[in-house]
Design an enzyme around this catalytic site. Structure first.
Site, PDB file in Angstrom:
ATOM      1  N   HIS A 205      82.150 112.235  29.477  1.00 49.50           N
ATOM      2  CA  HIS A 205      81.832 111.024  30.247  1.00 49.50           C
ATOM      3  C   HIS A 205      81.978 109.725  29.451  1.00 49.50           C
ATOM      4  CE1 HIS A 205      77.917 111.177  28.251  1.00 49.50           C
ATOM      5  NE2 HIS A 205      77.727 109.927  28.634  1.00 49.50           N
TER       6      HIS A 205
HETATM    7  C1  UD1 Z   1      75.587 105.898  31.190  1.00 51.81           C
HETATM    8  C2  UD1 Z   1      75.158 105.361  29.833  1.00 51.81           C
HETATM    9  C3  UD1 Z   1      75.325 106.454  28.788  1.00 51.81           C
HETATM   10  C4  UD1 Z   1      74.620 107.731  29.194  1.00 51.81           C
HETATM   11  C5  UD1 Z   1      75.119 108.137  30.564  1.00 51.81           C
HETATM   12  C6  UD1 Z   1      74.420 109.368  31.045  1.00 51.81           C
HETATM   13  C7  UD1 Z   1      75.540 102.968  29.424  1.00 51.81           C
HETATM   14  C8  UD1 Z   1      76.375 101.996  28.701  1.00 51.81           C
HETATM   15  N1  UD1 Z   1      75.987 104.241  29.400  1.00 51.81           N
HETATM   16  O1  UD1 Z   1      76.979 106.143  31.121  1.00 51.81           O
HETATM   17  O2  UD1 Z   1      74.767 106.007  27.573  1.00 51.81           O
HETATM   18  O3  UD1 Z   1      74.923 108.744  28.259  1.00 51.81           O
HETATM   19  O4  UD1 Z   1      74.874 107.060  31.480  1.00 51.81           O
HETATM   20  O5  UD1 Z   1      75.134 109.989  32.064  1.00 51.81           O
HETATM   21  O6  UD1 Z   1      74.535 102.609  29.975  1.00 51.81           O
HETATM   22  N2  UD1 Z   1      79.355 106.453  38.788  1.00 51.81           N
HETATM   23  C9  UD1 Z   1      79.296 106.937  40.085  1.00 51.81           C
HETATM   24  N3  UD1 Z   1      78.063 107.298  40.569  1.00 51.81           N
HETATM   25  C10 UD1 Z   1      76.933 107.201  39.841  1.00 51.81           C
HETATM   26  C11 UD1 Z   1      77.000 106.687  38.544  1.00 51.81           C
HETATM   27  C12 UD1 Z   1      78.213 106.332  38.032  1.00 51.81           C
HETATM   28  O7  UD1 Z   1      80.286 107.044  40.773  1.00 51.81           O
HETATM   29  O8  UD1 Z   1      75.856 107.559  40.352  1.00 51.81           O
HETATM   30  C13 UD1 Z   1      80.675 106.114  38.202  1.00 51.81           C
HETATM   31  C14 UD1 Z   1      81.164 104.748  38.493  1.00 51.81           C
HETATM   32  O9  UD1 Z   1      82.545 104.812  38.646  1.00 51.81           O
HETATM   33  C15 UD1 Z   1      80.841 103.970  37.241  1.00 51.81           C
HETATM   34  C16 UD1 Z   1      80.980 105.023  36.171  1.00 51.81           C
HETATM   35  O10 UD1 Z   1      80.587 106.237  36.805  1.00 51.81           O
HETATM   36  O11 UD1 Z   1      81.704 102.905  37.066  1.00 51.81           O
HETATM   37  C17 UD1 Z   1      80.157 104.764  34.947  1.00 51.81           C
HETATM   38  O12 UD1 Z   1      78.768 104.757  35.210  1.00 51.81           O
HETATM   39  P1  UD1 Z   1      77.748 103.959  34.262  1.00 51.81           P
HETATM   40  O13 UD1 Z   1      76.395 104.112  34.792  1.00 51.81           O
HETATM   41  O14 UD1 Z   1      78.246 102.598  34.036  1.00 51.81           O
HETATM   42  O15 UD1 Z   1      77.827 104.653  32.849  1.00 51.81           O
HETATM   43  P2  UD1 Z   1      77.878 106.181  32.427  1.00 51.81           P
HETATM   44  O16 UD1 Z   1      79.256 106.457  31.988  1.00 51.81           O
HETATM   45  O17 UD1 Z   1      77.290 107.127  33.425  1.00 51.81           O
END
Ligand code: UD1
Length: 354
Positions: A205
């Site tokens: 991820h």
């Molecule tokens: C975040 C944390 C990371 C942690 C991880 C746990 C930051 C910088 N990163 O990363 O430290 O290890 O969570 O999983 O805060 N998305 C969805 N649905 C969701 C959530 C996310 O579709 O419910 C997709 C979206 O396209 C989004 C991408 O995932 O743009 C990234 O999600 P984001 O919450 O920004 O960061 P993580 O990669 O999950």
């Protein structure tokens, strides 16, 4: 009253431990969910399954670029904290996500003390958004709970020496508290199809892997050459990315698992391949070897005797690592005794409710 702020999957697991321990000590808590993770399988399922005390508000800040996401969280957290009739005693944050950073900055601006659970971790890679979040949060915090002595020493190197406690890791409490429930509730046959067959788990991820086509291709090429089935719960970000890619046939794609499903899967797997931080520790506690798909780890203690091998996203390194065995007789407990939550609650009681 304590206000805790959570937003991403691993923080729900940590809150399941700490919020319960706070309640047991009779400490009143208000929980804010920033909405950083919003899909049911990334969020609600954890609240239901782990019986986390209900959050008071979900701020609904979903995905955005990091600055915008953090800024929007800050605005809403500030609004919520200022709307409370009773001023919070302290704001509690976990780990290193953008939700952690946003809450810490707001608390600091409102002159509220901050408690940081999982303090002192460093990857020494400032390209990781989490590294910035950790450093800032640690330097703003008034009470810091570390998972190991290594973290305590790191904080000391940065001049943070007072109100620092090595309590062990709250995720170990979670494994201790929920393993029996996972055994009782989870039927692996319903989670993965080839029950009985040996399998590895893979999770990816980190932006450095998901958003870099070359890195992702190298990882997947390596997996394709390893003679084993790989169960791959897809982070939503990656699910969108891989639609157009040709994938090796030994990869079994799955939706994100719940915490209990994941515990059960780790318990029965052969090895874990991951770029997650939490999973490296969970693999270790459950005596499974981990191949970490990153160049560095914050959990350096797990690297001893090949229990965890840093392979980055280098095809050859991943293939080589897959052939190395960890020596079972060298396994020793790491990151405390599984009672970090209780220690945290007791110290909070002494410091803020004397
Ligand atoms: C975040 C944390 C990371 C942690 C991880 C746990 C930051 C910088 N990163 O990363 O430290 O290890 O969570 O999983 O805060 N998305 C969805 N649905 C969701 C959530 C996310 O579709 O419910 C997709 C979206 O396209 C989004 C991408 O995932 O743009 C990234 O999600 P984001 O919450 O920004 O960061 P993580 O990669 O999950």
């Amino acid at each position: 009253m304590i206000v805790s702020v959570v937003g991403a999957r691993p923080q729900f697991i940590k809150a399941a431990v700490v919020s319960k321990a706070l309640a047991q000590q009779g400490i009143a808590e208000t929980i804010i969910h920033t909405g950083q993770h919003y899909d049911d399988k990334m969020s609600q399922i954890f609240w239901d399954e782990l019986e986390i005390p209900a959050y008071s508000i979900n701020l609904g800040i979903g995905s955005e670029n990091h600055s915008l996401q953090t800024a929007r969280m800050m605005e809403k957290i500030d609004e919520f904290l200022c709307s409370l009739q009773q001023k919070p005693k302290v704001v509690l944050v976990y780990g290193d996500t953008n939700s952690t950073l946003a809450a810490s900055l707001v608390a600091a601006k409102l002159n509220l003390p901050i408690i940081h659970v999982e303090a002192g971790l460093r990857s020494f890679n400032r390209e990781m958004p989490e590294e910035i979040n950790r450093i800032v949060t640690d330097h703003l915090s008034s009470l810091l709970f570390c998972s190991s002595m290594e973290s305590v020493e790191q904080l000391a190197k940065e001049g943070i020496t007072s109100a620092v406690y090595n309590v062990g890791d709250v995720m170990m409490d979670a494994v201790r508290l929920f393993s029996a429930k996972a055994k009782e509730k989870i039927n692996l046959k319903e989670v993965i199809d080839p029950e009985g067959e040996a399998y590895n788990i893979i999770t990816i991820h980190r932006p450095s892997n998901t958003d870099n086509q070359n890195n992702l291709s190298q990882i997947l090429d390596a997996i394709g050459t390893i003679n084993a089935t790989f169960i791959w719960p897809l982070h939503p970000r990656l699910a969108k990315r891989i639609k157009s890619m040709e994938l090796p046939s030994n990869l079994l794609l799955k939706e994100p698992f719940s915490y209990l499903q994941m515990l059960s899967l780790i318990q029965h797997c052969d090895k874990v391949y991951t770029d997650s931080g939490g999973l490296q520790k969970e693999a270790y506690w459950m005596k499974k070897q981990c191949i970490t798909l990153r160049e560095e780890t914050e959990w350096v203690e797990t690297l001893h005797d090949n229990w965890n091998i840093l392979a980055g996203s280098d095809k050859d390194k991943i293939i080589r690592a897959s052939k190395v065995q960890a020596a079972i007789n060298t396994w020793t407990p790491l990151y405390g005794d599984g009672f970090a939550g209780d220690k945290i609650a007791q110290i909070i009681l002494q410091v803020y409710y004397p």
